[in-house]
Motif scaffolding. Sequence first.
Motif, PDB file in Angstrom:
ATOM      1  N   ASP A   1     -27.649  53.046 -78.864  1.00 50.55           N
ATOM      2  CA  ASP A   1     -28.287  53.246 -77.571  1.00 50.55           C
ATOM      3  C   ASP A   1     -29.301  52.129 -77.338  1.00 50.55           C
ATOM      4  OD1 ASP A   1     -28.881  54.406 -75.173  1.00 50.55           O
ATOM      5  OD2 ASP A   1     -29.419  56.366 -75.990  1.00 50.55           O
ATOM      6  N   ASP A   2     -29.925  52.137 -76.165  1.00 52.35           N
ATOM      7  CA  ASP A   2     -30.911  51.104 -75.854  1.00 52.35           C
ATOM      8  C   ASP A   2     -32.019  51.039 -76.887  1.00 52.35           C
ATOM      9  OD1 ASP A   2     -29.593  50.464 -73.463  1.00 52.35           O
ATOM     10  OD2 ASP A   2     -30.679  52.030 -72.379  1.00 52.35           O
ATOM     11  N   ASP A   3     -32.535  52.201 -77.279  1.00 51.00           N
ATOM     12  CA  ASP A   3     -33.703  52.218 -78.147  1.00 51.00           C
ATOM     13  C   ASP A   3     -33.522  53.089 -79.374  1.00 51.00           C
ATOM     14  OD1 ASP A   3     -33.595  54.561 -76.745  1.00 51.00           O
ATOM     15  OD2 ASP A   3     -35.729  54.652 -76.296  1.00 51.00           O
ATOM     16  N   ALA A   4     -32.284  53.373 -79.763  1.00 52.31           N
ATOM     17  CA  ALA A   4     -32.029  54.171 -80.963  1.00 52.31           C
ATOM     18  C   ALA A   4     -30.566  54.043 -81.362  1.00 52.31           C
ATOM     19  CB  ALA A   4     -32.373  55.641 -80.723  1.00 52.31           C
ATOM     20  N   PHE A   5     -30.319  54.239 -82.650  1.00 50.91           N
ATOM     21  CA  PHE A   5     -28.965  54.466 -83.137  1.00 50.91           C
ATOM     22  C   PHE A   5     -28.763  55.974 -83.176  1.00 50.91           C
ATOM     23  CE2 PHE A   5     -30.518  50.535 -85.182  1.00 50.91           C
ATOM     24  CZ  PHE A   5     -29.627  49.646 -84.606  1.00 50.91           C
ATOM     25  N   VAL A   6     -27.529  56.410 -82.990  1.00 55.08           N
ATOM     26  CA  VAL A   6     -27.302  57.842 -82.796  1.00 55.08           C
ATOM     27  C   VAL A   6     -26.129  58.326 -83.633  1.00 55.08           C
ATOM     28  CG1 VAL A   6     -26.954  59.675 -81.098  1.00 55.08           C
ATOM     29  CG2 VAL A   6     -28.084  57.543 -80.394  1.00 55.08           C
ATOM     30  N   PHE A   7     -26.395  59.323 -84.487  1.00 60.23           N
ATOM     31  CA  PHE A   7     -25.341  60.111 -85.105  1.00 60.23           C
ATOM     32  C   PHE A   7     -25.133  61.347 -84.234  1.00 60.23           C
ATOM     33  CE2 PHE A   7     -26.717  58.669 -89.624  1.00 60.23           C
ATOM     34  CZ  PHE A   7     -26.002  57.487 -89.481  1.00 60.23           C
ATOM     35  N   GLY A   8     -23.885  61.767 -84.058  1.00 59.76           N
ATOM     36  CA  GLY A   8     -23.635  62.922 -83.214  1.00 59.76           C
ATOM     37  C   GLY A   8     -22.494  63.778 -83.717  1.00 59.76           C
ATOM     38  N   ALA A   9     -22.519  65.037 -83.316  1.00 62.36           N
ATOM     39  CA  ALA A   9     -21.438  65.964 -83.667  1.00 62.36           C
ATOM     40  C   ALA A   9     -21.569  67.217 -82.823  1.00 62.36           C
ATOM     41  CB  ALA A   9     -21.472  66.330 -85.150  1.00 62.36           C
ATOM     42  N   VAL A  10     -20.457  67.932 -82.692  1.00 63.81           N
ATOM     43  CA  VAL A  10     -20.455  69.286 -82.153  1.00 63.81           C
ATOM     44  C   VAL A  10     -20.000  70.187 -83.288  1.00 63.81           C
ATOM     45  CG1 VAL A  10     -19.585  70.853 -80.397  1.00 63.81           C
ATOM     46  CG2 VAL A  10     -19.882  68.421 -79.861  1.00 63.81           C
ATOM     47  N   THR A  11     -20.838  71.121 -83.675  1.00 58.72           N
ATOM     48  CA  THR A  11     -20.540  71.964 -84.815  1.00 58.72           C
ATOM     49  C   THR A  11     -20.660  73.427 -84.408  1.00 58.72           C
ATOM     50  OG1 THR A  11     -21.100  72.344 -87.144  1.00 58.72           O
ATOM     51  CG2 THR A  11     -22.927  71.872 -85.657  1.00 58.72           C
ATOM     52  N   THR A  12     -20.741  74.300 -85.383  1.00 56.74           N
ATOM     53  CA  THR A  12     -20.872  75.733 -85.137  1.00 56.74           C
ATOM     54  C   THR A  12     -22.159  76.234 -85.765  1.00 56.74           C
ATOM     55  OG1 THR A  12     -19.768  76.390 -87.179  1.00 56.74           O
ATOM     56  CG2 THR A  12     -18.361  75.952 -85.256  1.00 56.74           C
ATOM     57  N   PRO A  13     -22.618  77.424 -85.389  1.00 55.89           N
ATOM     58  CA  PRO A  13     -23.821  77.957 -86.040  1.00 55.89           C
ATOM     59  C   PRO A  13     -23.675  78.031 -87.562  1.00 55.89           C
ATOM     60  CG  PRO A  13     -23.303  79.237 -84.079  1.00 55.89           C
ATOM     61  CD  PRO A  13     -22.164  78.282 -84.275  1.00 55.89           C
ATOM     62  N   ALA A  14     -22.490  78.407 -88.040  1.00 57.42           N
ATOM     63  CA  ALA A  14     -22.293  78.539 -89.484  1.00 57.42           C
ATOM     64  C   ALA A  14     -22.307  77.198 -90.200  1.00 57.42           C
ATOM     65  CB  ALA A  14     -20.978  79.264 -89.760  1.00 57.42           C
ATOM     66  N   ASP A  15     -21.892  76.128 -89.512  1.00 60.60           N
ATOM     67  CA  ASP A  15     -21.791  74.818 -90.155  1.00 60.60           C
ATOM     68  C   ASP A  15     -22.981  73.912 -89.871  1.00 60.60           C
ATOM     69  OD1 ASP A  15     -19.318  75.255 -91.390  1.00 60.60           O
ATOM     70  OD2 ASP A  15     -18.211  74.732 -89.571  1.00 60.60           O
ATOM     71  N   LEU A  16     -23.948  74.380 -89.100  1.00 56.33           N
ATOM     72  CA  LEU A  16     -25.051  73.520 -88.687  1.00 56.33           C
ATOM     73  C   LEU A  16     -25.816  72.951 -89.877  1.00 56.33           C
ATOM     74  CD1 LEU A  16     -26.953  72.273 -86.590  1.00 56.33           C
ATOM     75  CD2 LEU A  16     -28.205  74.451 -86.555  1.00 56.33           C
ATOM     76  N   ALA A  17     -26.155  73.771 -90.839  1.00 54.99           N
ATOM     77  CA  ALA A  17     -26.983  73.301 -91.958  1.00 54.99           C
ATOM     78  C   ALA A  17     -26.280  72.177 -92.713  1.00 54.99           C
ATOM     79  CB  ALA A  17     -27.307  74.467 -92.891  1.00 54.99           C
TER      80      ALA A  17
END
Length: 958
Positions: free
Chosen positions: A624-640
């Motif tokens: 991004d302009d001012d950051a690098f970004v890790f991203g994902a769409v997960t589930t409540p059970a897999d969030l941790a």
Amino acid sequence: MHIVSRFRFAALLALPLLGAQPLVAQQAAPAAPAAATAPAPQTEPWLYRGSDIPPDPAWTFGTLPNGVRYAVRRNGVPPGQVAIRVRIDAGSLMERDSERGYAHLLEHLAFRGSEHVPDGESKRLWQRLGVTFGSDSNASTTFTQTVYKLDLPAATPQGLDESMKVLAGMMANPTITDAAIAAERPVVLAEQRERLSPQSRISDASRALFFAGQPIADRSPIGTIETLNAANAASVSAFHDRWYRPERTVIVIAGDADPAIFAQLIARHFSAWRGDGPAVPTPDFGDPATDASASAVTVEPAIPPIVSMAIVRPWSIEADTILFNQERMIDQVAIRILNRRLESRARAGGSFITAGANLEDVARSANVTTLTILPVGDDWEAAVRDVRATIADASTTPPTQAEIDREVAEVRSAMENAVATARVEAGALQADAIVGAVDIGETVTAPEGSLAILTGAIEKRFFTPARILASTRKVFEGERRALVNSRTPDATTAARLAAVLDEDVSKLAAARTAAGSVTFADLPKLGTAGKVAARRMVIADPAIEQVDFANGAKLLLFPNESETGKVYVRVRFGGGLRALPADRETPAWAGDLALLPSGIGKLGQEEIDRLTSGRQIGFSFATDDDAFVFGAVTTPADLADQLRLFAAKLATPGWDPNPVARARAVTIAGYPSFESSPDGILARDLEKLLHGGDPRWGLPPREVVEQVDATAFRAFWEPLLATGPIEVQVFGDVTADAAVKAVAASIGALPPRKPAAMTAPAPDFPAHNTTPLTRTHRGQPNQAAAVIAWPTAGGSDAISESRRLDVLAAVFRDRLFDRLRSQEGASYTPNVVSDWPVGMPGGGRLFAVGQIAPDKADAFFTIARKIAADLVARPIDADELRRALLPVAQLMMRMSSGNTFWLQQTGGGTTDPRRLAAVNTLAEDIGKVTAADIQALAQKYLAPGRDWSMLVLPEGER
């Protein structure tokens, strides 16, 4: 838990220009003539005749007396929207030789004007209802169908009724006159001209080879110049009357209202339609020829040596039963196992960059197993041998049960996630699924039904090594065809291709190694869970909280149930583009391709894939302009565990050299393609040019890419991963306590980080030029592209202004579309975009771009500058403001019902609170914009003498 509120946009809803009461609030259906009463719902839905698959109970099916079939359902995602699809069972395979392109031309004519809409007015009519042309209203013509699509936002009873009337007129009585054809023909020819490319020629050659002897081999929906130029009112009307008939029509509606309303509107507006003359049977699409050539060669210097293979079998209509689908699942698991093995060989530094197989039914013409191979360098023969050896091994030796169980677990996980998130599946996707099923003679079922079919197959022990082996053999049986592209002519290529396809490769297969188990305990250890230093609510509506951790990491938290079962996670870290040097080329280009596959600690991508197998855990990377970004769409059970994976990547990144070599190979392979078309030149050069030659944008020269190795890659990226602030965004179906605990145990457990050196300046906009900067391409001699751009600004101080610029761009875009496409027929895809970098203090621009014929360059610049000058000189009228503003406002309202919108609006807000404050002005910035505001912005940014222009011409043109 908090449900995403729509109150924030009350200012938009209250605007007089937004129209009447939404349909969802209406209690009674609009009155319809007695003769047009919708038939009672069918006890045996027409889609499921002959099938034992349980019908999806959310759908109501019916058939009008004239033969029109329909399927309707309630769906409130996004709120207030109604998605309408009208499918005509007529595509390019129904055309006679003299009619090639007519199905597609007719689609254009229907949108241009019809019984109830004057020529050119349908776009404006729907714009006044909040519809964005091209995304909310569109159509597509394929080999076997023509589908008209309308997503009507905030649908009112009046707007829906008017839309259905217009659609009915488009089907039954489009404006087919010589004048209309003469006006629309240049648009279709422009679309055809813009389509031509090395890729399209290879695609056409592949289709001609794979489907030799069948109509699909040479029936591209775009048609031919000769037949399109010969089209007239009589010939196009004859095609319409033959194929646009009630019994060939299916209407699908999914929207935020009572399905009975939809059924009555269908009956009201479509019941009177009658076919003209006797029905004509669908032509025979034929079977794959058994005596056709088995191989072919294309010569496209811009495209790397790439091999396409197909094993073709006759297509036959089978009952879409539970058993049929379970047997198909076996085939798909077999293909998945093969593809995973191919990917493993590519990752390990094999002879090919990528290779993959697919199994599909094509245009009711053939059942096909396709295979695509992109070699490393030019040695395509070695790549074909390696891929064939992998297939031969899979066809002779059964897979392990562990391999099978892994693929079945991933399929099951995806289906379970579909069940969990079914409540928030968009109506448009559900409508498209029905249309797709009708086209290939299949059914649809609820996510629970699909999962039950898979579960039944598992319980019956369908997924065994013996069955998968038999399936692998089956999907590679049939008529084999293969095509290779060569950069240069070589008389021996065809013979070499035939030879390598016939070689005995049984002894070349690599030895299989048993994959060991991997658990999250194998990830590098993190520190003690971080402590919360502060918590506070930073936005009231939506209710977004900021949580500060003792190590300096910050969390933006938005628990909500708007998307059941989904949790969106973003980890923003470092300085992004602002931390990259602006005075030299770097390996930044390789980040997207190699940073994630390089692994974590001692775990490579293979191990990480096994670690996350069968779970909803993702991993994307962006700059991004001012950051690098890790991203994902997960589930409540897999969030941790999702957060733990992100934290481990930051704490102990792996540096496997193979992904760097692979990234270098794929990038180098693509360089020649840039010069093959105007779009390629723009993709290569435009961003860097618009940023004053700053090397942070655009691809570096090829010689720079060739010099990047694993050592240089690590030296560049390692400090970027280790420095700069960390902001975590967790938005979605999760409790606040669970999210805070998960972040504390992962990102919060990292040691404090050093600041990022965000010293790079904002980019410069190129100086005004009176003569366009010219680049040339080596592609089609009738293709060119033009760009004209004006500098704006950037940063978070004036976010409100950036939103109003979006409205100005919409006005500009609509005018350019009308002049350049609808009136001149000079460009099929002209566009105007406002780009405002919130994370940069400058670098914004508003620009117009379009593909054109070379002799239309002057017209493009003249029209664009005239539009800009007129916007500067006088305010737009109320109707034009409505047609520009309402689609922008409606799009914002729909997007605001999902988490992705709020992630974008708030990203970076912990280090720049102005972004969070700007959320409070969203509705006002759009809802209260006036014609005077638009003119003031035009005067500020579109003044003569500020623009910069670029022209891409074919070589030899000036």
